[in-house]
Design an enzyme around this catalytic site. Sequence first.
Site, PDB file in Angstrom:
ATOM      1  N   SER A 114       0.837  -1.208   0.000  1.00 16.08           N
ATOM      2  CA  SER A 114       0.000   0.000   0.000  1.00 16.08           C
ATOM      3  C   SER A 114       0.871   1.257   0.000  1.00 16.08           C
ATOM      4  CB  SER A 114      -0.926   0.002   1.223  1.00 16.08           C
ATOM      5  OG  SER A 114      -0.184  -0.210   2.405  1.00 16.08           O
ATOM      6  N   ASP A 158       5.357  -7.266   2.525  1.00 16.71           N
ATOM      7  CA  ASP A 158       4.614  -7.675   1.329  1.00 16.71           C
ATOM      8  C   ASP A 158       5.556  -8.044   0.193  1.00 16.71           C
ATOM      9  OD1 ASP A 158       1.858  -7.779   1.615  1.00 16.71           O
ATOM     10  OD2 ASP A 158       1.567  -5.639   1.215  1.00 16.71           O
ATOM     11  N   GLU A 193      -0.491 -12.511  -2.115  1.00 12.81           N
ATOM     12  CA  GLU A 193      -1.934 -12.429  -2.404  1.00 12.81           C
ATOM     13  C   GLU A 193      -2.359 -13.563  -3.320  1.00 12.81           C
ATOM     14  OE1 GLU A 193      -2.835  -8.570  -4.023  1.00 12.81           O
ATOM     15  OE2 GLU A 193      -1.951  -7.511  -2.310  1.00 12.81           O
ATOM     16  N   GLU A 245      -9.472  -9.273   3.244  1.00 14.76           N
ATOM     17  CA  GLU A 245      -9.755  -7.870   2.922  1.00 14.76           C
ATOM     18  C   GLU A 245     -11.091  -7.754   2.189  1.00 14.76           C
ATOM     19  OE1 GLU A 245      -6.559  -5.692   1.088  1.00 14.76           O
ATOM     20  OE2 GLU A 245      -7.827  -3.957   0.679  1.00 14.76           O
TER      21      GLU A 245
HETATM   22  O1  KIV Z   1      -0.528  -3.399   1.511  1.00 19.87           O
HETATM   23  C1  KIV Z   1      -1.247  -3.323   2.501  1.00 19.87           C
HETATM   24  O2  KIV Z   1      -1.211  -2.363   3.270  1.00 19.87           O
HETATM   25  C2  KIV Z   1      -2.176  -4.415   2.753  1.00 19.87           C
HETATM   26  C3  KIV Z   1      -3.279  -4.167   3.730  1.00 19.87           C
HETATM   27  C4  KIV Z   1      -4.325  -3.343   3.118  1.00 19.87           C
HETATM   28  C5  KIV Z   1      -3.817  -5.429   4.305  1.00 19.87           C
HETATM   29  O3  KIV Z   1      -2.066  -5.446   2.153  1.00 19.87           O
END
Ligand code: KIV
Length: 265
Positions: free
Chosen positions: A46, A84, A114, A181
């Site tokens: 994000s 991530d 994901e 989500e």
């Molecule tokens: O990238 C992020 O911040 C996320 C959250 C929205 C769970 O994956």
Amino acid sequence: MNKITLSSLQALKQKGEPITVATAYDSTFALLQELAGIEAILVGDSLGNVLQGHGTTVPVTMEHMCYHIANVARGCQVPFIIGDLPYMSYATKQQAYENAAKLMQAGANMVKLEGGQWLCDTIAGLTERGIPVCAHLGLTPQSVDALGGFKVQGRDESAAQQLIDDAKAIAASGAKLLVLECVPQALAAKVTQQLSIPTIGIGAGVECDGQVLVMHDLLGLNPNFSPKFVKNFMPEGDGSVLGAFKAYVEQVKSRQFPTTQHSFN
Ligand code: KIV
């Protein structure tokens, strides 16, 4: 306070105590989240939206992720750090292994990816190699174009069943956490009851084992972005960032946040 580990998070699920998670991308905010008692920090892709100003997470690269994970890891000692894996960095198993190793070396304690059953082999391979995996189902922002926009997922019966099957399969493959989500609250509740690993919700109702919010949303920093699952904690933190993080922790722990008002049916 000792470093939070996967066992600490699993123990919270066992006790029925909600797990607090927020995103952070730098050392200063990581420290403030640690001081507020946030248990896990997600260095989310994000950052493509909230730091870089993109409309999606697609432009985020491994270089960006490693840089921000390292910054967060330098800023705090206690929170468990989830990093991530960005867009197309885990398209093959070999890419996943190489890129997950880079995130762990930058300071992550776990990697997040994901997707559902197509990732089972990758999750099993990472797990066998000692890399803890958090999966992410429901609205998966890296697939926004395939999903046709940022929409609530799992609303019809077959999509709901698919999500349940995906959740069970990735947990059986070794995933240790699951982010849900933007899914209907009843569906998130069902998944949470059926899995032994903790679920972390965002727009996923009141019954997940934990909650995550993007830091900029919980601080109310973007007046143009206020979906129903977001709450601005700044007023309850008396206008201070640390106060807002503390209010978030208190309200998640006491199950005052989220409410059904922040949830989808
Ligand atoms: O990238 C992020 O911040 C996320 C959250 C929205 C769970 O994956």
